[in-house]
Write a protein that holds these residues in place. Sequence first.
Motif, PDB file in Angstrom:
ATOM      1  N   VAL A 578       0.558   3.835   6.160  1.00  0.00           N
ATOM      2  CA  VAL A 578       1.277   2.655   5.707  1.00  0.00           C
ATOM      3  C   VAL A 578       1.021   1.529   6.704  1.00  0.00           C
ATOM      4  O   VAL A 578       1.348   1.644   7.885  1.00  0.00           O
ATOM      5  N   THR A 579       0.418   0.443   6.237  1.00  0.00           N
ATOM      6  CA  THR A 579       0.102  -0.677   7.130  1.00  0.00           C
ATOM      7  C   THR A 579       1.024  -1.870   6.948  1.00  0.00           C
ATOM      8  O   THR A 579       1.075  -2.744   7.806  1.00  0.00           O
ATOM      9  N   ALA A 580       1.761  -1.910   5.835  1.00  0.00           N
ATOM     10  CA  ALA A 580       2.701  -3.014   5.625  1.00  0.00           C
ATOM     11  C   ALA A 580       3.730  -2.599   4.585  1.00  0.00           C
ATOM     12  O   ALA A 580       3.409  -1.887   3.629  1.00  0.00           O
ATOM     13  N   VAL A 581       4.966  -3.041   4.795  1.00  0.00           N
ATOM     14  CA  VAL A 581       6.045  -2.870   3.816  1.00  0.00           C
ATOM     15  C   VAL A 581       6.586  -4.259   3.534  1.00  0.00           C
ATOM     16  O   VAL A 581       7.106  -4.934   4.416  1.00  0.00           O
ATOM     17  N   ALA A 582       6.450  -4.692   2.287  1.00  0.00           N
ATOM     18  CA  ALA A 582       6.722  -6.094   1.950  1.00  0.00           C
ATOM     19  C   ALA A 582       8.142  -6.349   1.477  1.00  0.00           C
ATOM     20  O   ALA A 582       8.499  -7.504   1.225  1.00  0.00           O
ATOM     21  N   VAL A 583       8.961  -5.305   1.339  1.00  0.00           N
ATOM     22  CA  VAL A 583      10.299  -5.492   0.779  1.00  0.00           C
ATOM     23  C   VAL A 583      11.332  -4.726   1.598  1.00  0.00           C
ATOM     24  O   VAL A 583      10.982  -3.909   2.462  1.00  0.00           O
ATOM     25  N   GLU A 584      12.598  -4.975   1.290  1.00  0.00           N
ATOM     26  CA  GLU A 584      13.706  -4.212   1.851  1.00  0.00           C
ATOM     27  C   GLU A 584      14.552  -3.683   0.694  1.00  0.00           C
ATOM     28  O   GLU A 584      14.467  -4.180  -0.436  1.00  0.00           O
ATOM     29  N   VAL A 585      15.363  -2.673   0.977  1.00  0.00           N
ATOM     30  CA  VAL A 585      16.271  -2.168  -0.048  1.00  0.00           C
ATOM     31  C   VAL A 585      17.205  -3.302  -0.478  1.00  0.00           C
ATOM     32  O   VAL A 585      17.754  -4.027   0.348  1.00  0.00           O
ATOM     33  N   GLY A 586      17.342  -3.441  -1.778  1.00  0.00           N
ATOM     34  CA  GLY A 586      18.162  -4.509  -2.327  1.00  0.00           C
ATOM     35  C   GLY A 586      17.374  -5.716  -2.773  1.00  0.00           C
ATOM     36  O   GLY A 586      17.921  -6.594  -3.460  1.00  0.00           O
ATOM     37  N   ALA A 587      16.092  -5.769  -2.410  1.00  0.00           N
ATOM     38  CA  ALA A 587      15.272  -6.919  -2.789  1.00  0.00           C
ATOM     39  C   ALA A 587      15.045  -6.935  -4.299  1.00  0.00           C
ATOM     40  O   ALA A 587      14.852  -5.897  -4.925  1.00  0.00           O
ATOM     41  N   VAL A 588      15.058  -8.131  -4.868  1.00  0.00           N
ATOM     42  CA  VAL A 588      14.730  -8.315  -6.278  1.00  0.00           C
ATOM     43  C   VAL A 588      13.253  -8.663  -6.376  1.00  0.00           C
ATOM     44  O   VAL A 588      12.785  -9.592  -5.705  1.00  0.00           O
ATOM     45  N   VAL A 589      12.513  -7.917  -7.173  1.00  0.00           N
ATOM     46  CA  VAL A 589      11.057  -8.097  -7.249  1.00  0.00           C
ATOM     47  C   VAL A 589      10.649  -8.375  -8.685  1.00  0.00           C
ATOM     48  O   VAL A 589      11.360  -8.044  -9.639  1.00  0.00           O
ATOM     49  N   ARG A 590       9.492  -9.009  -8.812  1.00  0.00           N
ATOM     50  CA  ARG A 590       8.884  -9.263 -10.117  1.00  0.00           C
ATOM     51  C   ARG A 590       7.694  -8.353 -10.299  1.00  0.00           C
ATOM     52  O   ARG A 590       7.088  -7.881  -9.328  1.00  0.00           O
ATOM     53  N   LYS A 591       7.361  -8.105 -11.535  1.00  0.00           N
ATOM     54  CA  LYS A 591       6.204  -7.270 -11.838  1.00  0.00           C
ATOM     55  C   LYS A 591       4.961  -7.817 -11.122  1.00  0.00           C
ATOM     56  O   LYS A 591       4.665  -9.005 -11.203  1.00  0.00           O
ATOM     57  N   GLY A 592       4.251  -6.942 -10.395  1.00  0.00           N
ATOM     58  CA  GLY A 592       3.045  -7.334  -9.679  1.00  0.00           C
ATOM     59  C   GLY A 592       3.273  -7.709  -8.233  1.00  0.00           C
ATOM     60  O   GLY A 592       2.298  -7.879  -7.480  1.00  0.00           O
ATOM     61  N   ASP A 593       4.557  -7.824  -7.815  1.00  0.00           N
ATOM     62  CA  ASP A 593       4.828  -8.142  -6.409  1.00  0.00           C
ATOM     63  C   ASP A 593       4.374  -6.985  -5.510  1.00  0.00           C
ATOM     64  O   ASP A 593       4.581  -5.813  -5.853  1.00  0.00           O
ATOM     65  N   PRO A 594       3.784  -7.298  -4.345  1.00  0.00           N
ATOM     66  CA  PRO A 594       3.397  -6.219  -3.424  1.00  0.00           C
ATOM     67  C   PRO A 594       4.635  -5.529  -2.854  1.00  0.00           C
ATOM     68  O   PRO A 594       5.617  -6.194  -2.489  1.00  0.00           O
ATOM     69  N   ILE A 595       4.576  -4.203  -2.775  1.00  0.00           N
ATOM     70  CA  ILE A 595       5.696  -3.420  -2.239  1.00  0.00           C
ATOM     71  C   ILE A 595       5.279  -2.752  -0.923  1.00  0.00           C
ATOM     72  O   ILE A 595       5.916  -2.929   0.101  1.00  0.00           O
ATOM     73  N   VAL A 596       4.184  -1.998  -0.965  1.00  0.00           N
ATOM     74  CA  VAL A 596       3.695  -1.275   0.211  1.00  0.00           C
ATOM     75  C   VAL A 596       2.175  -1.391   0.243  1.00  0.00           C
ATOM     76  O   VAL A 596       1.519  -1.323  -0.804  1.00  0.00           O
ATOM     77  N   VAL A 597       1.622  -1.577   1.436  1.00  0.00           N
ATOM     78  CA  VAL A 597       0.167  -1.607   1.605  1.00  0.00           C
ATOM     79  C   VAL A 597      -0.255  -0.335   2.337  1.00  0.00           C
ATOM     80  O   VAL A 597       0.286  -0.004   3.391  1.00  0.00           O
ATOM     81  N   LEU A 598      -1.231   0.373   1.762  1.00  0.00           N
ATOM     82  CA  LEU A 598      -1.759   1.615   2.335  1.00  0.00           C
ATOM     83  C   LEU A 598      -3.194   1.403   2.766  1.00  0.00           C
ATOM     84  O   LEU A 598      -3.923   0.582   2.198  1.00  0.00           O
ATOM     85  N   GLU A 599      -3.624   2.171   3.757  1.00  0.00           N
ATOM     86  CA  GLU A 599      -5.025   2.121   4.175  1.00  0.00           C
ATOM     87  C   GLU A 599      -5.496   3.518   4.530  1.00  0.00           C
ATOM     88  O   GLU A 599      -4.804   4.267   5.232  1.00  0.00           O
ATOM     89  N   ALA A 600      -6.665   3.865   4.017  1.00  0.00           N
ATOM     90  CA  ALA A 600      -7.269   5.172   4.304  1.00  0.00           C
ATOM     91  C   ALA A 600      -8.771   5.044   4.237  1.00  0.00           C
ATOM     92  O   ALA A 600      -9.314   4.470   3.291  1.00  0.00           O
ATOM     93  N   MET A 601      -9.450   5.563   5.248  1.00  0.00           N
ATOM     94  CA  MET A 601     -10.904   5.627   5.244  1.00  0.00           C
ATOM     95  C   MET A 601     -11.530   4.272   4.920  1.00  0.00           C
ATOM     96  O   MET A 601     -12.418   4.155   4.074  1.00  0.00           O
ATOM     97  N   LYS A 602     -11.044   3.213   5.576  1.00  0.00           N
ATOM     98  CA  LYS A 602     -11.558   1.859   5.424  1.00  0.00           C
ATOM     99  C   LYS A 602     -11.201   1.204   4.093  1.00  0.00           C
ATOM    100  O   LYS A 602     -11.656   0.114   3.797  1.00  0.00           O
ATOM    101  N   MET A 603     -10.390   1.876   3.265  1.00  0.00           N
ATOM    102  CA  MET A 603      -9.997   1.291   1.989  1.00  0.00           C
ATOM    103  C   MET A 603      -8.531   0.867   2.062  1.00  0.00           C
ATOM    104  O   MET A 603      -7.676   1.630   2.506  1.00  0.00           O
ATOM    105  N   ARG A 604      -8.255  -0.361   1.623  1.00  0.00           N
ATOM    106  CA  ARG A 604      -6.890  -0.869   1.591  1.00  0.00           C
ATOM    107  C   ARG A 604      -6.415  -0.915   0.148  1.00  0.00           C
ATOM    108  O   ARG A 604      -7.136  -1.349  -0.741  1.00  0.00           O
TER     109      ARG A 604
END
Length: 639
Positions: A578-604
């Motif tokens: 996990v390289t980034a977490v874009a939200v907190e519990v309770g956040a209101v999000v819209r469809k397509g909003d980034p939630i979590v960014v993952l990275e493995a083997m040079k792929m994000r």
Amino acid sequence: MIRKIVVANRGEIARRVFRTCRELGVATVAVHSDADAGAPFVTEADQAIRLPGEAPADTYLRGDLIIEAARAAGADAVHPGYGFLSENAEFARAVEAAGLTWIGPAPDTIATMGSKIGAKRMMAAAGVPVLDADLATVTAADLPLLVKASAGGGGRGMRIVESLDRLAERVAHAEAEAASAFGDATVFAEPYLPTARHVEVQILADIHGAVWVLGDRDCSIQRRHQKVVEEAPAPHLAEPTRTALHAFARAAAEAVGYRGAGTVEFLVDRDRIFFLEMNTRLQVEHPVTECVTGLDLVALQIAVAEGRPLPGPAPALTGHAIEVRLYAEDPATGFTPQTGRVRTFDIPDHPGVRVDSAIEAGSEVGVHYDAMLAKIIVHAAGRDTAIRLLDGTLRRTRIHGVTTNLGLLRAVLTDDEFTAGRMHTTLLDERLDRWTAGPDPRAVAKAALAAALAQATRAAATAPVLGRIPAAWRNAAAAPRTRVYRRGPDRHTVTYASAGRRLVSDFVAGVDVTDVRGDQVVLSDGPVRETYRVTVSGSAVDVDGPHGSFGFDPVPTFTDPAETIAPGSLVAPMPAAVTAVAVEVGAVVRKGDPIVVLEAMKMRHTVTAPADGTVTGLTVSVGRQVVAGAVLAVIEEQP
């Protein structure tokens, strides 16, 4: 004379360099991260030194730690392999400043050719044709364009632009990725030629002015601008084009005063040739050149670094060689990286077959490094023979425990466009659906049947009580036994029954059970007898047969309620960090909003909200490692 070499790298290239060093009598030192402590390359070196940490930025990209390791081990030279610091001019300078021999081109050469913009200017001045486009004056007539990072490659910082209204956005994305990957946001543009071939020329030069041109390679089968299949020589090139390629490569080497092994890469669009870049290191695909020349390029790199001249004229080329890259990835799900413990790794040993591997049975494939597991190379008298030999080798390859692109590689080798030599850089994208269609469902069903029969027989033989009762015996004769297996997203419910001392099944139409003995199952598909080998390893069942290798996960009869995933759960599509977490519990999000960014083997990979809603659960934090299927967050959809 070089006596002890530190290899500033890992995996198969480290093992490759160690192999030549053993043949030359040169002592070797491995440097390794904590994640690689048990890797094969570490145990194959004469000495090994730990680089604390796991991430490349903390380990294999720490030139200061590698130089300290060389001093501690009493080494007198550094071989960089490829990737990591292999084309880092500052690292090369630091190696030489420490009194060590740098096995590679001069640091100034690396710096000059490391800037793709500067390299293009130099090549144009040397009479080598280049592709160029000015981002400041682009018009619709110039499209499509390819925006590329000046300081790196491998598909990072690269974007295709097909409309002017997307130009600024694509340039911005390329700059951001280039800055993240290479520490330099500089990008440039060139005309995009999707049906051109990627052809490169291997060069080798000494410090006495001799330059060898060691033939060419076709590397057009690519995904995300990373090569998958390479071959030498490049097939079906008009001889004037081949001659011009070699002349341009020589001109490039002479223009920069090259020394050591390097590669000059070109795009070939029919009879037009354009310089792409110069790789100031050994290439991943160097084995195919070694096969057709009979040379050991690593040994020659060491000789050049010692100041010795190249031994006479360049050798003639003999035969045809093809290399495929075996990756831990799932082509059917967007090439997502895969991890796990390799239970079985067996590639047939046959004359003309070479394997350069990072792994062996028992190796752990993690999330930190490149997804390439091995390179499988064949050399034969001609291209058709080489294709057939390589396909046969892959068909008999047994690898279990981690999903790979083995099926894709076989699909490429048997495709009419490839066998006819009609490759170009977007062919894989064009035929991706066909090449990732998966194996014949009937072949998978027969393998699942073999798994069930072998497991049933094994269970009966090892039963602590009633061990003399036949496998699959039931007191209700009309009720067959069943076993359920999962293979990827598919489930196979295999039915079978006992007929006296024999097992029978109508699970696959037209297939009869001929024999089940130990881990061997013989099925008769009409008049054709087929033998399957079944291995049970922990909770997995591996099957190897005439149609390839298949792995199955038995589905338990009863499911633990705790394993049920709550509605609205977002799960990891791959094992990753996990390289980034874009939200907190309770956040209101819209469809397509980034939630979590993952990275493995040079792929994000960015996990986004599937619908409008509220984040009601968050189970991860930055730096955490997650497995495929792990719950990352829970979003309660708005009614």
